[in-house]
Design an enzyme around this catalytic site. Structure first.
Site, PDB file in Angstrom:
ATOM      1  N   GLU A   1       3.649   1.125 -12.174  1.00 46.29           N
ATOM      2  CA  GLU A   1       5.101   0.966 -11.778  1.00 46.29           C
ATOM      3  C   GLU A   1       5.859   1.925 -12.024  1.00 46.29           C
ATOM      4  OE1 GLU A   1       6.655  -1.699  -9.882  1.00 46.29           O
ATOM      5  OE2 GLU A   1       5.366  -3.147  -9.928  1.00 46.29           O
TER       6      GLU A   1
ATOM      7  N   GLY B   1       0.746  -0.997  -0.032  1.00 44.66           N
ATOM      8  CA  GLY B   1       0.104   0.063  -0.152  1.00 44.66           C
ATOM      9  C   GLY B   1       0.814   1.214   0.149  1.00 44.66           C
TER      10      GLY B   1
ATOM     11  N   ILE C   1      -4.419  -0.328  -5.250  1.00 39.99           N
ATOM     12  CA  ILE C   1      -3.436  -1.512  -4.661  1.00 39.99           C
ATOM     13  C   ILE C   1      -3.917  -3.015  -4.998  1.00 39.99           C
ATOM     14  CG2 ILE C   1      -2.797  -2.168  -2.221  1.00 39.99           C
ATOM     15  CD1 ILE C   1      -2.173   0.623  -2.991  1.00 39.99           C
TER      16      ILE C   1
END
Length: 395
Positions: A377, A129, A164
């Site tokens: 990412e 998270g 998440i």
């Protein structure tokens, strides 16, 4: 598909692993991909089979229940899965790189003994998270806080997280949460938030997992927002040193970009394989469309993208394995891979024509799924910033 270049640098064991995972992807994952995509749920039974194959334990030592392999091996598995289903591939990539790796690297012996056995064997999943509404690429803008309750010694966490992965599955066991625990003073006298990481078990009071996002793609991948309202965890749930949360997750993100690049390469490869097969089979005006120069040249460009993307992630992964700096190489791999996947998905859909617009076609799913490979990412722009800095340029 292992390229000739890969065959010169991979071990026999790695080549065998790649083939085993490819067969698993073709025989188990691919036939179920469309059904789970339409149902928009993670197939836990497939995840458990991946655990039985040892995929979640690939880069971890045997003494913690892992397979004793390396990061190249993990990336090979991710690439092989992504050919047929990006959602399943990212479940592995995030489960290992963001879920297990921080606990393995920074956890205490007690934390490792509690969490790793189930995680490295695919019986449970872990999440990371970090991202918030105003803090993704700029992690220093984190608003989630953790304060110490001196009367009990517990940490009390308040805040929210978003996007998440693996946070709301039936087998999610723990979520690593980053939170501000104070301030630190830099050498120039400026103050910055002090970030620390905490292990929050699934089901902890005050932790609310919001409804799954209605995403453009990655429908099978589990992704939720989180709310933490007075979440209490024991002092022993601090992951790593207090104030080292920022430094600890940076390495996890750098490594994650390599695996993400391998995932993108797999997606680009899957698009190439589907389009090449169709170009050889589909006949128009009495001959296969692959005989048309435009189609042939399009497929040639698709192959060039796959080859380039694979060389990039392999270069970064080998540097990681040999303990060399790999931050810039990881960003190059992520940038090249994401763009290759998106371009190959577009070209493959065009080659299929109307059939490329049907969700039951793997190419259509890759077309929807691949856009996030230029965002997740670290966005394309973040990768360019990192590469520019490596060149000595201000950005």
């Amino acid at each position: 598909m292992i390229s000739e270049t890969q065959s010169t640098v991979l071990t026999d064991e790695q080549r065998k692993l790649s083939q085993v995972v490819r067969e698993f992807a073709d025989q188990v994952v691919a036939p179920a991909a469309y059904r789970y995509d339409t149902e928009r749920r993670l197939p836990v039974e497939i995840i458990r089979q991946m655990g039985e194959l040892g995929l979640f334990g690939l880069p971890f030592p045997v003494d913690v229940g892992g397979q004793g392999k390396d990061y190249v091996s993990l990336c090979l598995a991710v690439e092989a899965l992504a050919r047929v289903d990006q959602s399943i591939a990212v479940t592995l990539e995030a489960g290992v790189g963001l879920g297990i790796m921080p606990i393995f690297r920074h956890g205490t012996d007690e934390q490792k003994q509690r969490w790793l056995p189930d995680l490295v064997n695919g019986r449970a999943l872990a999440a990371f998270g970090l991202t918030e509404a105003g803090a993704g690429s700029d992690a220093g803008a984190t608003r989630t806080t953790a304060r110490r309750d001196e009367s009990t010694g517990e940490w009390v966490i308040d805040g929210s997280k978003q996007f998440i992965t693996n946070s709301g599955t039936p087998i999610t066991s723990v979520i690593t949460v980053t939170a501000v625990t104070g301030t630190r003073t830099a050498a120039d006298g400026a103050t910055h938030p002090e970030l620390s990481s905490f292990l929050v078990p699934a089901g902890t009071a005050g932790l609310t997992v919001g409804p799954s996002y209605d995403k453009v793609g990655w429908h099978t991948s589990d992704t939720h927002p989180l709310t933490l309202d007075g979440v209490r965890v024991p002092a022993g749930n601090l992951l790593g040193e207090q104030g080292r949360g920022y430094a600890n997750f940076l390495r996890a993100l750098d490594e994650g970009r390599i695996a993400f690049a391998a995932l993108a390469t797999g997606a680009a490869q899957g698009c190439l394989e589907e389009a090449l097969r169709y170009a050889k089979e589909r006949e128009v005006f009495g001959h296969a469309i692959g005989g048309n120069q435009h189609i042939a040249f399009t497929l040639a460009r698709m192959q060039a993208r796959v080859h380039s993307a694979r060389l990039c992630w392999l270069d970064a992964a080998l540097k990681q394995v040999h303990g060399k700096p790999f931050k810039a190489e990881a960003s190059v791999a992520k940038l090249v891979g994401g763009e290759a996947a998106m371009a190959n998905a577009r070209d493959a859909a065009q080659i299929f024509g109307g059939y490329g617009f049907l969700n039951e076609n793997p190419v259509a799913r890759h077309y929807r799924d691949s856009k996030v490979l230029e965002v997740g990412e670290g966005t394309t722009e973040v990768q360019l910033m990192i590469i520019a800095r490596d060149l000595g340029l201000a950005s």
